[in-house]
Design a protein around this motif. Structure first.
Motif, short mmCIF file in Angstrom:
data_model
loop_
_atom_site.label_atom_id
_atom_site.label_comp_id
_atom_site.label_asym_id
_atom_site.label_seq_id
_atom_site.Cartn_x
_atom_site.Cartn_y
_atom_site.Cartn_z
N THR A 38 -41.88 -6.77 58.59
CA THR A 38 -41.05 -6.82 59.78
C THR A 38 -41.34 -8.08 60.58
O THR A 38 -40.42 -8.76 61.05
CB THR A 38 -41.31 -5.57 60.65
OG1 THR A 38 -41.32 -4.43 59.82
CG2 THR A 38 -40.25 -5.42 61.71
N ILE A 239 -28.22 -2.46 63.09
CA ILE A 239 -29.21 -2.73 62.04
C ILE A 239 -28.82 -1.99 60.76
O ILE A 239 -28.81 -2.55 59.67
CB ILE A 239 -30.62 -2.32 62.49
CG1 ILE A 239 -31.09 -3.19 63.64
CG2 ILE A 239 -31.60 -2.41 61.32
CD1 ILE A 239 -32.46 -2.79 64.17
N TYR A 242 -25.63 -3.55 59.18
CA TYR A 242 -25.86 -4.90 58.68
C TYR A 242 -26.80 -4.89 57.48
O TYR A 242 -26.62 -5.65 56.53
CB TYR A 242 -26.42 -5.79 59.79
CG TYR A 242 -25.35 -6.28 60.74
CD1 TYR A 242 -24.11 -5.63 60.83
CD2 TYR A 242 -25.54 -7.38 61.55
CE1 TYR A 242 -23.13 -6.07 61.69
CE2 TYR A 242 -24.55 -7.84 62.42
CZ TYR A 242 -23.36 -7.17 62.48
OH TYR A 242 -22.39 -7.61 63.32
N ALA A 243 -27.81 -4.03 57.51
CA ALA A 243 -28.76 -3.99 56.40
C ALA A 243 -28.08 -3.47 55.13
O ALA A 243 -28.41 -3.90 54.03
CB ALA A 243 -29.96 -3.13 56.76
N HIS A 251 -27.95 -9.60 57.05
CA HIS A 251 -29.31 -9.15 56.75
C HIS A 251 -30.32 -9.78 57.70
O HIS A 251 -31.19 -9.09 58.24
CB HIS A 251 -29.70 -9.52 55.31
CG HIS A 251 -29.02 -8.67 54.28
ND1 HIS A 251 -29.15 -8.89 52.94
CD2 HIS A 251 -28.20 -7.62 54.42
CE1 HIS A 251 -28.43 -7.99 52.28
NE2 HIS A 251 -27.85 -7.21 53.17
N SER A 252 -30.19 -11.11 57.91
CA SER A 252 -31.20 -11.75 58.75
C SER A 252 -31.05 -11.28 60.20
O SER A 252 -32.06 -11.11 60.91
CB SER A 252 -31.15 -13.27 58.62
OG SER A 252 -30.10 -13.79 59.38
N ALA A 254 -30.13 -8.27 61.00
CA ALA A 254 -30.73 -6.93 61.00
C ALA A 254 -32.24 -7.02 61.11
O ALA A 254 -32.87 -6.26 61.86
CB ALA A 254 -30.34 -6.19 59.72
N TRP A 255 -32.84 -8.00 60.40
CA TRP A 255 -34.30 -8.15 60.49
C TRP A 255 -34.74 -8.56 61.88
O TRP A 255 -35.73 -8.05 62.42
CB TRP A 255 -34.80 -9.17 59.46
CG TRP A 255 -35.00 -8.60 58.11
CD1 TRP A 255 -34.31 -8.93 56.98
CD2 TRP A 255 -35.92 -7.57 57.73
NE1 TRP A 255 -34.75 -8.18 55.92
CE2 TRP A 255 -35.74 -7.34 56.35
CE3 TRP A 255 -36.87 -6.81 58.41
CZ2 TRP A 255 -36.47 -6.39 55.64
CZ3 TRP A 255 -37.61 -5.88 57.72
CH2 TRP A 255 -37.40 -5.67 56.35
N MET B 134 -35.36 0.13 56.09
CA MET B 134 -35.04 -1.25 55.75
C MET B 134 -36.11 -1.85 54.84
O MET B 134 -35.80 -2.51 53.85
CB MET B 134 -35.01 -2.09 57.03
CG MET B 134 -33.65 -2.40 57.51
SD MET B 134 -33.78 -3.46 58.94
CE MET B 134 -33.49 -5.04 58.20
N PHE B 138 -35.35 -3.36 51.12
CA PHE B 138 -35.45 -4.79 50.82
C PHE B 138 -36.76 -5.17 50.14
O PHE B 138 -36.83 -6.18 49.45
CB PHE B 138 -35.31 -5.61 52.11
CG PHE B 138 -33.90 -5.64 52.62
CD1 PHE B 138 -32.91 -6.25 51.88
CD2 PHE B 138 -33.58 -5.05 53.82
CE1 PHE B 138 -31.59 -6.27 52.34
CE2 PHE B 138 -32.27 -5.07 54.29
CZ PHE B 138 -31.27 -5.68 53.56
N PHE B 252 -31.32 4.79 53.18
CA PHE B 252 -31.39 3.44 52.62
C PHE B 252 -31.76 3.44 51.14
O PHE B 252 -31.29 2.60 50.39
CB PHE B 252 -32.44 2.62 53.37
CG PHE B 252 -31.93 1.98 54.63
CD1 PHE B 252 -31.17 0.82 54.56
CD2 PHE B 252 -32.20 2.52 55.86
CE1 PHE B 252 -30.70 0.22 55.72
CE2 PHE B 252 -31.74 1.92 57.02
CZ PHE B 252 -30.99 0.77 56.95
#
Lengths: 284, 322
Positions: A38, A239, A242-243, A251-252, A254-255, B134, B138, B252
């Protein structure tokens, strides 16, 4: 000295302790990995536009999450404003007025269940209660859904904190002829205030990351809005969407959002802890 | 010394106080009742929202494996199965690990290490579940798909009986991954409850055992655990309640596939993930009603699990005299 029995016991003890240390390392390993990811992904996608620009359309470059931050702040405030007062009153009922009655015991039991009930269930509840009646998703419904998560947390902490107030304080005030409502408002609340504030902060930390209830109440909105009766963007749902999307830019974002969210939750929890600690020290 | 004049009872003021007292009592009691009502209302509103599905499919809704939005045929078997499987995997991993962590934090770790590690675990229990999800999608999924699942498939996939559990295409998404992510989420919860209840064991009980020459393991296994058994079970059920109802972390990594499969390597679905994925896309009343009916099923299951948890936790409190 080292009889076979003793050796067996010592070996068992050693094996168990090694396994326990490994278990602790195993637990910490995942958590460090998650925090590290994260932090790394979040910091590398962090920029000023995150706080100044709106959520971008699919496939577009750049953009930020200003509308989502605003929506989350607004709905969290709504949740606190709607949920916390009822929670404080219900907690007062449990600690001061219910004294072992069946109603008090039932309320406490149900509150404990509500405290750990899946938030998605509360989301569906607010969907049928508010969204289905109004005919569309709205930030107001989101705030109501969050209020149902705030409620049990505040009830629980208020109840616990009021019961920590020494009964001599109640008795002293009551023996002076002060009516009970005044004792509660002016003596007990004043003494338990740091604890109650802690409860509200913990509730805030909890709702700021809640995603599932907002999916069915506030949904999302690509644009800036301040109308509480319309769907509104919020950090967790943005988030999530988008993820799950195939776009790198999303994605970026969301991060970056996840990083800010985690940081916020950690800071609020630490603050709550600090209040409790400081209060303990002044009391001891 | 001036004698204080005997006070005349101020009737008007007394009456006002009594009135306010009654109003205040009424106010706080109704706030308490509101808590009761909101849980009941949550159950009833979902029963109401799911009425079309319950009327059309009856009790068979629970064990039909159909999920067809076009034919308007819905059954809850696949999501229920997925929820149970992922929660079981999560608890199989989380319970022993959490016990180990609690053992470590209460008996083994040096004093200076106990508070910071304990506090860190509690803080991590507060991290939003979407972060776990997440990270799972990922980071964990690619690692599992490339390095772990092919190996599992090759080494365990051909075993008799249990081989079916471990064979399949190494997508990374699936029941096994979801169970693992859930376990990671539940560990801080269960271990902090266990640690807390272990700390309630009176020092003299443990000291007596140590004085008789018991090893640390014997103290924990034969003294601490029997003393706290009901609360430990309560903590486990609390974790189970969370694992059953957890939405985002699972959504997810589960793969959202409506198929009944033995393999832990293949995508599946859970109640919460189905609702989260499909609710906003549900385009017919029957579809939406079926999803709310699923929510009702989840509510009932978690209600039972959490009730058991609370009753078990309460037993230890009673013994302590609270």
């Amino acid at each position: 000295m080292s009889t076979p029995l003793y050796r067996v016991r010592a070996t068992k003890n050693l094996v168990a302790q090694v396994l326990a240390v490994l278990a602790a390392l195993f637990g910490i390993f995942w958590l460090v990995w998650i925090m590290w990811t994260t932090l790394r992904m979040g910091v590398s996608s962090l920029n000023a536009a995150l706080f100044t620009e709106m959520t971008p359309p699919p496939g577009a470059e750049g953009g930020g999450m200003l509308n989502a931050f605003f929506g989350s702040a607004l709905m969290s405030m709504l949740g606190i404003v709607l949920g916390a007062p009822i929670g404080v009153l219900a907690g007062t009922y449990l600690a001061e007025y219910s004294s072992k009655s069946w109603l008090g015991e039932t309320v406490r039991f149900v509150n404990d269940i509500l405290l750990s009930a899946p938030s998605i269930v509360l989301g569906l509840f607010v969907y049928t209660l508010v969204v289905a009646q109004m005919g569309h998703f709205s930030a107001l419904a989101g705030g109501i859904a969050l209020a149902f998560i705030v409620l049990p947390v505040v009830v629980r902490t208020t109840d616990e904190m009021l019961r920590l107030v020494p009964s001599q304080m109640r008795e002293a005030a009551l023996s002076l002829g002060v009516p009970q409502w005044k004792v509660t408002l002016q003596v007990l609340y004043r003494s338990a205030l740091p604890g109650i504030v802690t409860g509200i902060l913990l509730a805030l930390a909890r709702i700021s990351g809640e995603t599932a209830p907002l999916l069915f109440s506030a949904l999302n909105n690509q644009y800036w809005t301040t109308n509480v009766l319309s769907p509104m963007a919020n950090v967790p749902v943005v988030i999530f969407q988008y993820a799950m999307s195939p776009f790198d830019n999303w994605h970026s974002l969301a991060w970056a959002g996840a990083f800010v969210l985690t940081l916020f939750v950690l800071v609020i929890s630490l603050l709550a802890r600090a209040i409790v600690l400081r209060n303990k020290m002044t009391h001891d | 010394m001036n004698a204080i004049a005997p006070t005349v009872p101020d009737d008007a003021r007394d009456r006002a106080d009594i009135r306010t007292d009654n109003h205040f009592r009424w106010l706080v009691t109704s706030a308490g009742v509101f808590v009761l009502v909101s849980l009941a209302a949550a159950a009833l509103s979902m029963l109401w929202g799911g009425r079309e599905a319950f009327q059309k499919f009856g009790i068979g809704f629970l064990w039909s494996d159909q999920w067809d939005a076009v034919q308007q045929q819905f059954g809850a078997l696949v999501p229920i199965y997925g929820t149970l499987v992922t929660a079981t995997i999560a608890m199989l991993i989380a319970v022993p690990i959490s016990f180990g962590i609690a053992f470590f934090l209460t008996e083994i770790a040096p004093k200076w290490l106990r508070t910071p590690v304990g506090a860190a675990i509690e803080l991590l229990a507060g991290i939003p579940s979407i972060i776990y999800g997440m990270w799972g999608l990922f980071v964990l999924v690619p690692v599992l798909a490339e390095h772990v699942y092919p190996w599992v498939d090759a080494n365990f996939g051909q075993l008799p009986v249990i081989g079916k559990l471990f064979s399949g295409p190494p997508l990374g998404l699936g029941m096994g991954t979801a169970g693992l992510v859930l376990a990671i989420m539940v560990i801080p919860f269960v271990s902090s409850v266990m640690r807390e209840v272990f700390l309630t064991v009176p020092g003299r009980l443990k000291e007596s055992a140590y004085a008789l020459g018991s090893t640390r393991w014997e103290v924990v296994w034969d003294v601490v655990l029997p003393y706290t058994r009901s609360a430990v079970i309560g903590g486990i059920f609390l974790g189970l309640g969370r694992a059953l109802g957890e939405t985002m972390a699972v959504t997810f990594v589960l793969g959202n596939a409506h198929s009944l499969t033995m393999s832990l390597l293949e995508p599946g679905n859970s109640i919460a993930a189905t609702i989260a994925n499909e609710f906003t896309e549900a385009d017919s009343d029957m579809y939406r009603s079926s999803l709310i009916a699923l929510g009702f099923v989840l509510f009932i299951v978690t209600f039972i699990v959490l009730s058991i948890a609370r009753l078990m936790l309460r037993r230890l409190n009673k013994r302590e005299g609270n």
